[in-house]
Motif scaffolding. Structure first.
Motif, PDB file in Angstrom:
ATOM      1  N   LEU A  89       7.814   4.589  -8.574  1.00 58.57           N
ATOM      2  CA  LEU A  89       6.575   5.326  -8.788  1.00 58.57           C
ATOM      3  C   LEU A  89       5.638   4.571  -9.720  1.00 58.57           C
ATOM      4  CD1 LEU A  89       5.023   7.946  -8.238  1.00 58.57           C
ATOM      5  CD2 LEU A  89       6.161   8.955 -10.215  1.00 58.57           C
ATOM      6  N   LEU A  90       6.195   3.946 -10.747  1.00 54.87           N
ATOM      7  CA  LEU A  90       5.367   3.152 -11.662  1.00 54.87           C
ATOM      8  C   LEU A  90       4.792   1.930 -10.957  1.00 54.87           C
ATOM      9  CD1 LEU A  90       7.541   3.309 -14.920  1.00 54.87           C
ATOM     10  CD2 LEU A  90       5.426   4.549 -14.440  1.00 54.87           C
ATOM     11  N   ILE A 340      -3.618  -8.276  -0.192  1.00 51.22           N
ATOM     12  CA  ILE A 340      -2.296  -8.457  -0.809  1.00 51.22           C
ATOM     13  C   ILE A 340      -1.915  -7.213  -1.607  1.00 51.22           C
ATOM     14  CG2 ILE A 340      -1.027  -9.761  -2.555  1.00 51.22           C
ATOM     15  CD1 ILE A 340      -2.599 -12.231  -1.657  1.00 51.22           C
ATOM     16  N   TYR A 341      -2.854  -6.722  -2.448  1.00 49.66           N
ATOM     17  CA  TYR A 341      -2.576  -5.491  -3.199  1.00 49.66           C
ATOM     18  C   TYR A 341      -2.258  -4.336  -2.250  1.00 49.66           C
ATOM     19  CZ  TYR A 341      -4.429  -7.603  -7.520  1.00 49.66           C
ATOM     20  OH  TYR A 341      -4.645  -8.395  -8.615  1.00 49.66           O
ATOM     21  N   GLY A 342      -3.048  -4.211  -1.186  1.00 50.74           N
ATOM     22  CA  GLY A 342      -2.847  -3.125  -0.239  1.00 50.74           C
ATOM     23  C   GLY A 342      -1.523  -3.234   0.484  1.00 50.74           C
ATOM     24  N   ALA A 343      -1.118  -4.453   0.873  1.00 53.56           N
ATOM     25  CA  ALA A 343       0.151  -4.638   1.580  1.00 53.56           C
ATOM     26  C   ALA A 343       1.330  -4.284   0.688  1.00 53.56           C
ATOM     27  CB  ALA A 343       0.261  -6.079   2.069  1.00 53.56           C
ATOM     28  N   ILE A 344       1.285  -4.734  -0.577  1.00 51.81           N
ATOM     29  CA  ILE A 344       2.376  -4.409  -1.512  1.00 51.81           C
ATOM     30  C   ILE A 344       2.417  -2.909  -1.774  1.00 51.81           C
ATOM     31  CG2 ILE A 344       3.239  -4.755  -3.845  1.00 51.81           C
ATOM     32  CD1 ILE A 344       2.039  -7.547  -3.779  1.00 51.81           C
ATOM     33  N   LEU A 345       1.250  -2.307  -1.972  1.00 50.92           N
ATOM     34  CA  LEU A 345       1.183  -0.860  -2.214  1.00 50.92           C
ATOM     35  C   LEU A 345       1.751  -0.083  -1.031  1.00 50.92           C
ATOM     36  CD1 LEU A 345       0.190   1.519  -3.935  1.00 50.92           C
ATOM     37  CD2 LEU A 345      -2.050   1.263  -2.851  1.00 50.92           C
ATOM     38  N   LEU A 346       1.385  -0.471   0.189  1.00 50.45           N
ATOM     39  CA  LEU A 346       1.891   0.208   1.382  1.00 50.45           C
ATOM     40  C   LEU A 346       3.400   0.024   1.524  1.00 50.45           C
ATOM     41  CD1 LEU A 346       1.330   1.766   3.994  1.00 50.45           C
ATOM     42  CD2 LEU A 346       0.878  -0.429   5.110  1.00 50.45           C
ATOM     43  N   ALA A 347       3.894  -1.201   1.271  1.00 47.88           N
ATOM     44  CA  ALA A 347       5.322  -1.480   1.426  1.00 47.88           C
ATOM     45  C   ALA A 347       6.157  -0.676   0.428  1.00 47.88           C
ATOM     46  CB  ALA A 347       5.576  -2.975   1.256  1.00 47.88           C
ATOM     47  N   VAL A 348       5.745  -0.678  -0.835  1.00 46.16           N
ATOM     48  CA  VAL A 348       6.515   0.041  -1.854  1.00 46.16           C
ATOM     49  C   VAL A 348       6.435   1.549  -1.624  1.00 46.16           C
ATOM     50  CG1 VAL A 348       6.769   0.469  -4.323  1.00 46.16           C
ATOM     51  CG2 VAL A 348       6.189  -1.823  -3.518  1.00 46.16           C
ATOM     52  N   SER A 349       5.255   2.057  -1.258  1.00 46.24           N
ATOM     53  CA  SER A 349       5.103   3.488  -0.986  1.00 46.24           C
ATOM     54  C   SER A 349       5.969   3.913   0.198  1.00 46.24           C
ATOM     55  CB  SER A 349       3.637   3.828  -0.706  1.00 46.24           C
ATOM     56  OG  SER A 349       2.816   3.491  -1.789  1.00 46.24           O
ATOM     57  N   THR A 350       5.971   3.097   1.266  1.00 52.79           N
ATOM     58  CA  THR A 350       6.797   3.409   2.433  1.00 52.79           C
ATOM     59  C   THR A 350       8.273   3.402   2.076  1.00 52.79           C
ATOM     60  OG1 THR A 350       5.126   2.428   3.884  1.00 52.79           O
ATOM     61  CG2 THR A 350       7.334   2.732   4.799  1.00 52.79           C
ATOM     62  N   ALA A 351       8.701   2.401   1.306  1.00 48.90           N
ATOM     63  CA  ALA A 351      10.103   2.330   0.893  1.00 48.90           C
ATOM     64  C   ALA A 351      10.488   3.526   0.037  1.00 48.90           C
ATOM     65  CB  ALA A 351      10.346   1.027   0.131  1.00 48.90           C
ATOM     66  N   LEU A 356      13.548   8.541  -0.306  1.00 50.70           N
ATOM     67  CA  LEU A 356      13.677   9.971  -0.625  1.00 50.70           C
ATOM     68  C   LEU A 356      14.060  10.777   0.605  1.00 50.70           C
ATOM     69  CD1 LEU A 356      10.603  10.419  -2.995  1.00 50.70           C
ATOM     70  CD2 LEU A 356      13.019  10.529  -3.638  1.00 50.70           C
ATOM     71  N   ALA A 357      13.572  10.360   1.782  1.00 43.48           N
ATOM     72  CA  ALA A 357      13.862  11.106   3.006  1.00 43.48           C
ATOM     73  C   ALA A 357      15.328  10.997   3.409  1.00 43.48           C
ATOM     74  CB  ALA A 357      12.965  10.620   4.140  1.00 43.48           C
ATOM     75  N   VAL A 358      15.945   9.832   3.207  1.00 48.29           N
ATOM     76  CA  VAL A 358      17.339   9.629   3.637  1.00 48.29           C
ATOM     77  C   VAL A 358      18.315   9.832   2.483  1.00 48.29           C
ATOM     78  CG1 VAL A 358      16.598   8.034   5.443  1.00 48.29           C
ATOM     79  CG2 VAL A 358      17.300   7.125   3.206  1.00 48.29           C
ATOM     80  N   ARG A 359      17.827  10.238   1.345  1.00 49.16           N
ATOM     81  CA  ARG A 359      18.676  10.403   0.160  1.00 49.16           C
ATOM     82  C   ARG A 359      19.712  11.495   0.392  1.00 49.16           C
ATOM     83  NH1 ARG A 359      17.715  14.000  -4.029  1.00 49.16           N
ATOM     84  NH2 ARG A 359      18.682  13.473  -6.039  1.00 49.16           N
ATOM     85  N   LEU A 360      20.961  11.198   0.020  1.00 56.95           N
ATOM     86  CA  LEU A 360      22.039  12.177   0.159  1.00 56.95           C
ATOM     87  C   LEU A 360      21.855  13.308  -0.850  1.00 56.95           C
ATOM     88  CD1 LEU A 360      25.167   9.867   0.584  1.00 56.95           C
ATOM     89  CD2 LEU A 360      24.042  11.230   2.347  1.00 56.95           C
TER      90      LEU A 360
END
Length: 481
Positions: A89-90, A340-351, A356-360
């Motif tokens: 999140l940070l 570059i900022y947008g790609a990193i932001l999208l990748a980390v947000s998606t991850a 959280l979605a697959v978290r046990l």
């Protein structure tokens, strides 16, 4: 040293090196950007003040329960082991700041920063108790009277009420807010609760009521390092020097071609509405928080004189220098830094969302019992003892089955049967594993890898047991010499 002397001809002058900052009296402004700023004020404050009072599954929807060492966020229950989510999140917040700053400067500061939001709220109270800019200046200059005392008292009373309610709400994220309210009514608050309510409340009172622009100019580090994230294709609030200069007052009916003046009427309104008291006509300055109040008021002045809007507007330095159209400036926004900022932001947000979605809905920590790593019990059977912390991170009762694999013949001697955990319950369980002597001799002395298998076999209230989930935790089994 308290001052210095300058010689100017025969005149000797003393200049104080510790002159106090002149108080800034921002004027109220209305317009497109002011509308969006107040929209975000309402949105953020309704969320902040309202969220602790929202119930979810019979408990507070958002509660950072430090005593129980768990965070309750709607259906999510996070434990200290979930620190990785805070890290993600940070990272998202940091790259979001980088991304939006590279696109359009200090958007966060101008519209959503808590300092900006609470300063807007406190200024609104000040205007309704003391009047607009001119009235506030006159009130501060005049001597003390019943009228002045009444207005000042009303303002500070309202400021204190907002500040203390803000501190109370802040503590309500860490203590159940309804219980906190009951304790406050009964004067039964703990010392720490009183301390944090007062600390956060008076921090709000001091920052938004007194320090205001000083926080943005001198205390906030963002003003200092923003230049590392800006370039000449970043949209910033800009004054059109070529169109506006030379400045000067004139009649509304005056013809610019005959009076020899630019579009700027030198009304100083852009300075009067600025919350940090700067003159945007001097160019980009680190004190500018990007609130766009000067754009709104300048557009209003242009309308009154019948001139085209946009003397002060969002534009890039390259765009202003080369007289580019708005469309061309926006096309230059999609440059490598922003991508570059947008790609990193999208990748980390998606991850983060996927994780959280697959978290046990449960967690297990395995700890070896250091008092007895391995021992022989009856008939030469080898026993190892472990401590397992099983945490139910769901809002329903869960039932688990415990097993081991990785070593032939290894079995769970205790506990027998299944383990039932209540919603959001965490429990330490002592587990004994035993290995028959013939398998132990075949395996040989030493440390051998194995795995605990913790399987969710049923959820109370579900028919058919629901979807079974399994968690594997690595450990070792010791065979003594």
């Amino acid at each position: 040293m308290s001052g210095g002397c300058l010689m100017s001809g025969p005149e000797l002058r003393t200049i104080s090196l510790y002159a106090s900052e002149a108080k800034v009296y921002p004027r109220a402004v209305h317009g497109w950007f002011a509308f969006w700023r107040w929209t975000l004020v309402w949105a953020t404050q309704l969320l902040f003040y309202g969220l602790p009072w929202l119930n979810w599954n019979g408990r507070q929807a958002v509660l950072f329960d430090l005593d129980a060492r768990r965070f309750l966020i709607f259906d999510l229950i996070l434990y200290p082991q979930d620190f990785i989510y805070l890290t993600a999140l940070l990272v998202v917040s940091a790259f979001g700041l980088f991304f939006f700053t590279a696109v359009a400067g200090r958007l966060w500061c101008g519209y959503a920063c808590p300092q900006t939001v609470y300063t807007e709220i406190f200024l609104w109270i000040e205007r309704h108790t003391e009047g607009d800019r001119a009235a506030r200046i006159r009130l501060d200059k005049e001597g003390w009277s019943i009228r002045k005392l009444g207005r000042k008292t009303a303002k500070h009373a309202a400021w204190l009420a907002v500040s203390l309610w803000t501190g109370f709400t802040f503590v309500g994220y860490f203590e159940p807010i309804r219980m906190l309210g009951e304790n406050a009514m009964l004067a039964a608050l703990s010392g720490w609760e009183i301390f944090w309510i007062l600390f956060y409340g008076f921090a709000t009172y001091g920052n938004a009521g007194y320090l205001r622009e000083q926080v943005c100019k001198y205390m906030c580090p963002y003003a200092r390092f923003q230049s590392a994230m800006l370039d000449r294709d970043t949209l910033i609030i800009s004054y059109d020097v070529e169109r506006g200069d030379p400045r000067g007052p004139r009649s509304k009916k005056a013809d610019l071609s005959t009076v020899g003046l630019g579009a700027c009427v030198d009304c100083q309104q852009c300075v009067h509405v600025c919350p940090t008291g700067i003159d945007i006509r001097k160019g980009l300055q680190y004190e500018c928080i990007g609130c766009a109040a000067c754009i709104d008021v300048c557009n209003d002045v242009m309308d009154k004189f019948g001139y085209p809007r946009g003397l002060i507007r969002y534009a890039t330095q390259n765009g202003m220098q080369h007289r580019w159209s708005t469309g061309r400036q926006w096309r230059r926004v999609l440059r490598p830094r922003v991508l570059i900022y947008g790609a990193i932001l999208l990748a980390v947000s998606t991850a983060l969302v996927w994780s959280l979605a697959v978290r046990l809905p449960f967690k297990v920590d395995v700890v070896r019992d250091r008092a007895s790593l391995a021992r022989e019990v009856e008939d030469g059977v080898v026993e190892n003892v472990y401590r397992l912390q099983v945490m139910n991170a769901a809002e329903s009762t869960q039932v688990f089955a415990l097993d081991v694999d990785g070593i032939a013949g290894l079995r769970v001697a205790s506990p027998q049967g299944r383990l039932t955990l209540a919603p959001a319950e965490a429990r330490w369980v002592t587990v004994s594993l035993r290995l028959p002597p013939e398998q132990a001799r075949r395996l040989g002395p030493g440390v051998h890898p194995m795995r605990f298998s913790i399987r969710q076999v049923a959820t109370a209230g579900q028919h058919g047991g629901g979807e079974a989930r399994e968690l594997l935790e690595k450990s070792t089994f010791v065979v003594p010499r």
